[in-house]
Design a protein around this motif. Structure first.
Motif, PDB file in Angstrom:
ATOM      1  N   GLY A 120       1.100  62.416  16.078  1.00  0.00           N
ATOM      2  CA  GLY A 120       1.457  61.171  16.749  1.00  0.00           C
ATOM      3  C   GLY A 120       0.336  60.153  16.638  1.00  0.00           C
ATOM      4  N   ARG A 180       8.795  63.981  13.890  1.00  0.00           N
ATOM      5  CA  ARG A 180       7.925  64.988  13.261  1.00  0.00           C
ATOM      6  C   ARG A 180       8.425  65.301  11.851  1.00  0.00           C
ATOM      7  N   THR A 202       9.018  63.251  18.577  1.00  0.00           N
ATOM      8  CA  THR A 202      10.290  63.956  18.698  1.00  0.00           C
ATOM      9  C   THR A 202      10.472  64.807  17.454  1.00  0.00           C
ATOM     10  N   LYS A 252      -6.369  65.652  18.879  1.00  0.00           N
ATOM     11  CA  LYS A 252      -4.955  66.004  19.034  1.00  0.00           C
ATOM     12  C   LYS A 252      -4.461  65.774  20.457  1.00  0.00           C
ATOM     13  N   SER A 286       0.073  60.737  20.758  1.00  0.00           N
ATOM     14  CA  SER A 286       1.409  60.775  21.350  1.00  0.00           C
ATOM     15  C   SER A 286       2.179  61.979  20.813  1.00  0.00           C
ATOM     16  N   ASN A 287       3.161  62.410  21.574  1.00  0.00           N
ATOM     17  CA  ASN A 287       4.040  63.485  21.126  1.00  0.00           C
ATOM     18  C   ASN A 287       5.148  62.889  20.268  1.00  0.00           C
TER      19      ASN A 287
END
Length: 133
Positions: free
Chosen positions: A124, A15, A11, A4, A8-9
């Motif tokens: 991500g 999500r 938005t 995790k 990447s994160n």
């Protein structure tokens, strides 16, 4: 390194898109593992009990093929399904799967008995842009 932490994160919109896909992936996987959806029918419970008493004798590769076919039939195109490896976010005896969902990924696994190991996760991509290493 934790899987995790490498991802990447997303938005909030990305999500939401990945979580919607995760629900559809879970439903497709349920067709392979025969996990009863709500409301639970007596027929489904009986079939689930039969599969527990007489588990499939297929190989991990056969299970991976069935999962891949179910995800393809559900309309997904960017799919990876395989026995898990050392870099995968799953136990060694599992079948790991990943589906591209816009900028995100839906990642999950089946346990060694080809049963779902929980709700797939909306996450991500990894640094190289793929869903699995």
């Amino acid at each position: 390194m934790d899987d995790k932490l490498r991802r990447s994160n997303l938005t909030s919109g990305q999500r939401a898109e990945a979580e919607t896909a995760a629900d559809a992936v879970d439903a497709a996987i349920g067709q392979v593992t025969l996990e009863c959806a709500e409301p639970v029918s007596q027929e489904c419970l009986a079939e689930e009990a039969r599969r527990r008493m007489f588990p499939a004798t297929g190989s991990p590769e056969q299970t991976a093929d069935r999962v891949r076919q179910a995800l393809t039939a559900a309309g997904f195109t960017d799919i990876v399904v395989r026995p898990s490896g050392p870099a995968d976010p799953a136990p060694r005896s599992a079948i790991v799967y990943a589906v591209r969902a816009g900028a995100g990924c839906v990642v999950g696994h089946l346990d060694g008995g080809a049963r779902s190991a929980g709700q797939p996760q909306a996450v991500g991509a990894l640094p190289h842009g793929r869903c699995l290493a």
